[in-house]
Design an enzyme around this catalytic site. Structure first.
Site, PDB file in Angstrom:
ATOM      1  N   VAL A  18       4.347  -0.538  -2.206  1.00 30.46           N
ATOM      2  CA  VAL A  18       3.874   0.210  -3.379  1.00 30.46           C
ATOM      3  C   VAL A  18       4.352  -0.471  -4.667  1.00 30.46           C
ATOM      4  O   VAL A  18       3.581  -0.650  -5.608  1.00 30.46           O
ATOM      5  CB  VAL A  18       4.371   1.679  -3.343  1.00 30.46           C
ATOM      6  CG1 VAL A  18       3.999   2.406  -4.628  1.00 30.46           C
ATOM      7  CG2 VAL A  18       3.782   2.415  -2.146  1.00 30.46           C
ATOM      8  N   SER A  44      17.464  -7.293  -1.674  1.00 32.20           N
ATOM      9  CA  SER A  44      16.504  -8.161  -2.387  1.00 32.20           C
ATOM     10  C   SER A  44      16.990  -8.595  -3.759  1.00 32.20           C
ATOM     11  O   SER A  44      16.279  -9.319  -4.462  1.00 32.20           O
ATOM     12  CB  SER A  44      15.162  -7.450  -2.550  1.00 32.20           C
ATOM     13  OG  SER A  44      14.558  -7.252  -1.311  1.00 32.20           O
ATOM     14  N   ARG A 103       8.589  16.829  -5.406  1.00 33.92           N
ATOM     15  CA  ARG A 103       7.207  17.308  -5.578  1.00 33.92           C
ATOM     16  C   ARG A 103       7.068  18.824  -5.590  1.00 33.92           C
ATOM     17  O   ARG A 103       6.237  19.365  -6.320  1.00 33.92           O
ATOM     18  CB  ARG A 103       6.311  16.738  -4.466  1.00 33.92           C
ATOM     19  CG  ARG A 103       6.028  15.269  -4.627  1.00 33.92           C
ATOM     20  CD  ARG A 103       5.148  14.770  -3.507  1.00 33.92           C
ATOM     21  NE  ARG A 103       5.064  13.323  -3.538  1.00 33.92           N
ATOM     22  CZ  ARG A 103       4.936  12.570  -2.451  1.00 33.92           C
ATOM     23  NH1 ARG A 103       4.859  13.119  -1.250  1.00 33.92           N
ATOM     24  NH2 ARG A 103       4.871  11.269  -2.568  1.00 33.92           N
ATOM     25  N   CYS A 132      -0.158  10.224  -1.031  1.00 34.87           N
ATOM     26  CA  CYS A 132      -1.417   9.461  -1.101  1.00 34.87           C
ATOM     27  C   CYS A 132      -2.617  10.251  -0.562  1.00 34.87           C
ATOM     28  O   CYS A 132      -3.691  10.277  -1.179  1.00 34.87           O
ATOM     29  CB  CYS A 132      -1.269   8.154  -0.340  1.00 34.87           C
ATOM     30  SG  CYS A 132      -0.331   8.294   1.192  1.00 34.87           S
ATOM     31  N   SER A 162      -0.253   0.714   5.855  1.00 34.00           N
ATOM     32  CA  SER A 162       0.482   0.354   4.628  1.00 34.00           C
ATOM     33  C   SER A 162       1.155   1.570   3.995  1.00 34.00           C
ATOM     34  O   SER A 162       2.101   1.412   3.230  1.00 34.00           O
ATOM     35  CB  SER A 162      -0.444  -0.319   3.617  1.00 34.00           C
ATOM     36  OG  SER A 162      -1.574   0.490   3.385  1.00 34.00           O
ATOM     37  N   HIS A 252      -6.995   4.848   3.143  1.00 36.32           N
ATOM     38  CA  HIS A 252      -6.980   6.083   3.929  1.00 36.32           C
ATOM     39  C   HIS A 252      -8.381   6.706   3.907  1.00 36.32           C
ATOM     40  O   HIS A 252      -9.044   6.715   2.859  1.00 36.32           O
ATOM     41  CB  HIS A 252      -6.015   7.109   3.321  1.00 36.32           C
ATOM     42  CG  HIS A 252      -4.557   6.782   3.487  1.00 36.32           C
ATOM     43  ND1 HIS A 252      -4.079   5.730   4.217  1.00 36.32           N
ATOM     44  CD2 HIS A 252      -3.457   7.430   3.000  1.00 36.32           C
ATOM     45  CE1 HIS A 252      -2.756   5.735   4.182  1.00 36.32           C
ATOM     46  NE2 HIS A 252      -2.355   6.742   3.450  1.00 36.32           N
ATOM     47  N   ASN A 326      -4.948   3.558  -0.504  1.00 39.26           N
ATOM     48  CA  ASN A 326      -3.752   4.406  -0.524  1.00 39.26           C
ATOM     49  C   ASN A 326      -2.630   3.833  -1.382  1.00 39.26           C
ATOM     50  O   ASN A 326      -1.770   4.568  -1.861  1.00 39.26           O
ATOM     51  CB  ASN A 326      -3.241   4.632   0.903  1.00 39.26           C
ATOM     52  CG  ASN A 326      -3.007   3.332   1.647  1.00 39.26           C
ATOM     53  OD1 ASN A 326      -3.953   2.556   1.850  1.00 39.26           O
ATOM     54  ND2 ASN A 326      -1.780   3.061   2.051  1.00 39.26           N
TER      55      ASN A 326
HETATM   56  P1  NAP Z   1       8.550  -0.507   1.550  1.00 33.88           P
HETATM   57  O1  NAP Z   1       7.461  -1.515   1.576  1.00 33.88           O
HETATM   58  O2  NAP Z   1       9.405  -0.332   2.755  1.00 33.88           O
HETATM   59  O3  NAP Z   1       9.494  -0.823   0.280  1.00 33.88           O
HETATM   60  C1  NAP Z   1      10.659  -0.101   0.015  1.00 33.88           C
HETATM   61  C2  NAP Z   1      11.216  -0.500  -1.335  1.00 33.88           C
HETATM   62  O4  NAP Z   1      12.334   0.317  -1.650  1.00 33.88           O
HETATM   63  C3  NAP Z   1      11.716  -1.938  -1.373  1.00 33.88           C
HETATM   64  O5  NAP Z   1      11.524  -2.469  -2.663  1.00 33.88           O
HETATM   65  C4  NAP Z   1      13.192  -1.750  -1.095  1.00 33.88           C
HETATM   66  O6  NAP Z   1      13.996  -2.813  -1.579  1.00 33.88           O
HETATM   67  C5  NAP Z   1      13.464  -0.498  -1.899  1.00 33.88           C
HETATM   68  N1  NAP Z   1      14.694   0.153  -1.468  1.00 33.88           N
HETATM   69  C6  NAP Z   1      15.028   0.540  -0.222  1.00 33.88           C
HETATM   70  N2  NAP Z   1      16.280   1.077  -0.225  1.00 33.88           N
HETATM   71  C7  NAP Z   1      16.696   1.046  -1.493  1.00 33.88           C
HETATM   72  C8  NAP Z   1      17.910   1.436  -2.136  1.00 33.88           C
HETATM   73  N3  NAP Z   1      18.910   2.001  -1.463  1.00 33.88           N
HETATM   74  N4  NAP Z   1      18.031   1.247  -3.481  1.00 33.88           N
HETATM   75  C9  NAP Z   1      17.020   0.690  -4.171  1.00 33.88           C
HETATM   76  N5  NAP Z   1      15.862   0.272  -3.617  1.00 33.88           N
HETATM   77  C10 NAP Z   1      15.712   0.458  -2.303  1.00 33.88           C
HETATM   78  O7  NAP Z   1       7.978   0.933   1.241  1.00 33.88           O
HETATM   79  P2  NAP Z   1       6.720   1.360   0.338  1.00 33.88           P
HETATM   80  O8  NAP Z   1       5.548   1.533   1.200  1.00 33.88           O
HETATM   81  O9  NAP Z   1       6.625   0.482  -0.857  1.00 33.88           O
HETATM   82  O10 NAP Z   1       7.156   2.809  -0.071  1.00 33.88           O
HETATM   83  C11 NAP Z   1       8.303   3.066  -0.858  1.00 33.88           C
HETATM   84  C12 NAP Z   1       8.419   4.564  -1.084  1.00 33.88           C
HETATM   85  O11 NAP Z   1       7.340   4.978  -1.894  1.00 33.88           O
HETATM   86  C13 NAP Z   1       8.307   5.409   0.187  1.00 33.88           C
HETATM   87  O12 NAP Z   1       9.552   5.519   0.797  1.00 33.88           O
HETATM   88  C14 NAP Z   1       7.756   6.691  -0.322  1.00 33.88           C
HETATM   89  O13 NAP Z   1       8.774   7.568  -0.721  1.00 33.88           O
HETATM   90  C15 NAP Z   1       6.932   6.255  -1.500  1.00 33.88           C
HETATM   91  N6  NAP Z   1       5.511   6.198  -1.140  1.00 33.88           N
HETATM   92  C16 NAP Z   1       4.705   7.081  -1.708  1.00 33.88           C
HETATM   93  C17 NAP Z   1       3.382   7.077  -1.401  1.00 33.88           C
HETATM   94  C18 NAP Z   1       2.499   8.108  -1.973  1.00 33.88           C
HETATM   95  O14 NAP Z   1       1.779   8.665  -1.231  1.00 33.88           O
HETATM   96  N7  NAP Z   1       2.487   8.396  -3.230  1.00 33.88           N
HETATM   97  C19 NAP Z   1       2.850   6.177  -0.518  1.00 33.88           C
HETATM   98  C20 NAP Z   1       3.684   5.250   0.071  1.00 33.88           C
HETATM   99  C21 NAP Z   1       5.034   5.282  -0.275  1.00 33.88           C
HETATM  100  P3  NAP Z   1      14.518  -4.014  -0.615  1.00 33.88           P
HETATM  101  O15 NAP Z   1      13.503  -5.117  -0.751  1.00 33.88           O
HETATM  102  O16 NAP Z   1      15.822  -4.386  -1.251  1.00 33.88           O
HETATM  103  O17 NAP Z   1      14.645  -3.470   0.753  1.00 33.88           O
HETATM  104  C1  3JM Z   2       5.213   8.123   2.035  1.00 38.44           C
HETATM  105  O1  3JM Z   2      12.369   7.418   3.187  1.00 38.44           O
HETATM  106  C2  3JM Z   2      11.724   8.233   2.526  1.00 38.44           C
HETATM  107  O2  3JM Z   2      12.243   9.198   1.987  1.00 38.44           O
HETATM  108  C3  3JM Z   2      10.256   7.974   2.290  1.00 38.44           C
HETATM  109  C4  3JM Z   2       9.333   8.665   3.204  1.00 38.44           C
HETATM  110  C5  3JM Z   2       7.884   8.482   2.742  1.00 38.44           C
HETATM  111  C6  3JM Z   2       7.281   9.356   1.826  1.00 38.44           C
HETATM  112  C7  3JM Z   2       8.075  10.422   1.180  1.00 38.44           C
HETATM  113  O3  3JM Z   2       8.335  11.460   1.818  1.00 38.44           O
HETATM  114  O4  3JM Z   2       8.438  10.234   0.026  1.00 38.44           O
HETATM  115  C8  3JM Z   2       7.144   7.427   3.265  1.00 38.44           C
HETATM  116  C9  3JM Z   2       5.825   7.253   2.901  1.00 38.44           C
HETATM  117  C10 3JM Z   2       5.943   9.177   1.483  1.00 38.44           C
HETATM  118  C11 3JM Z   2       5.264  10.096   0.560  1.00 38.44           C
HETATM  119  O5  3JM Z   2       4.608   9.644  -0.365  1.00 38.44           O
HETATM  120  O6  3JM Z   2       5.335  11.310   0.724  1.00 38.44           O
END
Ligand code: NAP
Ligand code: 3JM
Length: 351
Positions: A18, A44, A103, A132, A162, A252, A326
């Site tokens: 994201v 990272s 939320r 999403c 994703s 999605h 998504n």
């Molecule tokens: P991802 O590809 O696994 O990326 C996770 C990101 O979070 C990476 O940049 C990671 O950094 C960073 N991170 C993990 N632990 C951390 C910490 N302790 N402190 C600071 N940064 C940290 O996951 P993603 O798909 O991008 O999703 C990330 C989050 O966005 C999800 O967990 C969810 O809550 C939210 N999300 C929301 C939607 C939505 O529907 N709106 C959709 C997808 C995700 P590193 O590179 O250092 O590991």
């Molecule tokens: C989409 O580790 C977490 O707390 C993230 C779990 C997660 C979420 C969430 O609950 O924030 C993964 C993928 C979502 C989301 O958008 O709801």
């Protein structure tokens, strides 16, 4: 500071699926940032990222890292948001949070600009970006709710990997290769990384997204149910969801059944309404085999709607098929769109 001088924007989770799209969306939209801070975990930190031809160094997210930040886009998981979003707000930033952490907090607006932009007026520093699957569904339902009223919503989703992060994309690719090459593999990520069991996603469909709740629904399903009611200001609206993961990389899809308050409405009227509604592209010509598909929506900000038809038994019931990227409308674009709304409503002060 005058807003046109540019803002200091931070992206938390900048190296993730994201976060990468957030950076790209800020650039594509010409978002007025004068400074961009990219934050991640210690893993990272130090990594170089190219943004529009300029090299940025990713830093570890810490409370002090938010000094001077005007807008912080969070997408690093709920735990990180719970810990660091209040720290960012304390330092004067507005947080747009992409996780489920805040939320359902009644004090925190949950916003999809096409639906409830005016809820932004009542924020206390944190604005939540919905899930999403919820976002794309409410964009399609809101014009229908406004014109005809809504009595019930039943949705089944067909979700891309994703949505479960960069590691899930990797898992789908590796598994697909392994199966095609007759090699063995061990599922490790999907459906839920921290759950006991993991299942094959390549050439499969998994009816579990996020953890099971005591009521038999998964957390993803409950997000769709609760968030839809909150965003549409309809706490009493009956909503049910079944969320399924498919071996699709991005995009999605949703089969949405809804019942109207109004009687005598035709499918043609719903099509005409959605064709002129914000954020929606109507793709609905069955005689030409035209309908939305995830492969065609990748990289686009819109919500694509098709297969609109009247139920054969329920006079006020309709079906539609809703598809969107998504990572864009479902996450990065909706977040940046919220930031743009804050700017146009004069709700970001800058420093
Ligand atoms: P991802 O590809 O696994 O990326 C996770 C990101 O979070 C990476 O940049 C990671 O950094 C960073 N991170 C993990 N632990 C951390 C910490 N302790 N402190 C600071 N940064 C940290 O996951 P993603 O798909 O991008 O999703 C990330 C989050 O966005 C999800 O967990 C969810 O809550 C939210 N999300 C929301 C939607 C939505 O529907 N709106 C959709 C997808 C995700 P590193 O590179 O250092 O590991
Ligand atoms: C989409 O580790 C977490 O707390 C993230 C779990 C997660 C979420 C969430 O609950 O924030 C993964 C993928 C979502 C989301 O958008 O709801």
């Amino acid at each position: 500071m005058n807003q046109t001088d540019g803002l200091h924007v931070a992206v938390v989770g900048a190296t993730g699926a994201v976060g990468q799209q957030m950076i790209q969306t800020l650039v594509n939209r010409n978002f007025p940032f004068k400074k961009l801070t990219l934050l991640s975990s210690a893993r990272s930190a130090g990594k170089k990222v190219n943004v529009n031809g300029e090299e940025y160094t990713v830093q570890e997210a810490t409370p002090e890292g938010f000094e001077g930040v005007d807008i912080a886009l969070f997408s690093a998981g709920g735990g990180v948001s719970k810990q660091l979003a209040p720290e960012a707000v304390k330092r004067g930033a507005i947080v747009i949070d992409n996780t489920s952490a805040f939320r359902m907090d009644p004090e925190i607006p949950l916003v999809v600009p096409e639906v409830n932009e005016s809820d932004l007026h009542h924020h206390n520093g944190i604005i939540a970006n919905p899930n999403c699957s919820t976002i794309q569904m409410v964009v399609a339902l809101e014009p229908i709710r406004q014109k005809y009223g809504l009595k019930k919503v039943l949705v089944s989703t067909y979700q891309a990997v994703s949505g479960a992060g960069a590691v899930a994309i990797e898992e789908l690719r590796e598994q697909t290769n392994a199966i095609m090459n007759n090699e063995s593999f061990e599922p490790k990520i999907l459906p839920v990384r921290s759950d006991e069991k993991h299942y094959q996603i390549a050439f499969n469909a998994i009816p579990q997204i996020d953890k099971f709740q005591e009521n038999g629904f998964t957390f993803e399903e409950m997000k769709m149910i609760n968030e839809t009611k909150k965003i549409m200001h309809m706490p009493e609206l009956p909503v049910a969801a079944t969320c399924v993961r498919l071996p699709v990389e991005v995009g999605h899809s949703e089969s949405v059944y809804f019942e109207l308050e109004a009687e005598g409405v035709t499918a043609a009227e719903i099509k005409a309404l959605l064709n002129s509604s914000p954020g929606i592209v109507l793709q609905d010509e069955p005689d030409q085999q035209i309908y939305p598909m995830p492969a065609n929506c990748v990289g686009k900000n819109d919500v694509f709607v098709g297969r609109i038809r009247k139920d054969l038994d329920e006079e006020r019931g309709f079906h539609m098929w809703v598809v969107s990227d998504n990572l864009l409308k479902g996450a990065a674009w909706n977040s940046v769109q919220i930031a743009e709304s804050l700017l146009s409503l004069g709700l970001v002060k800058g420093k």
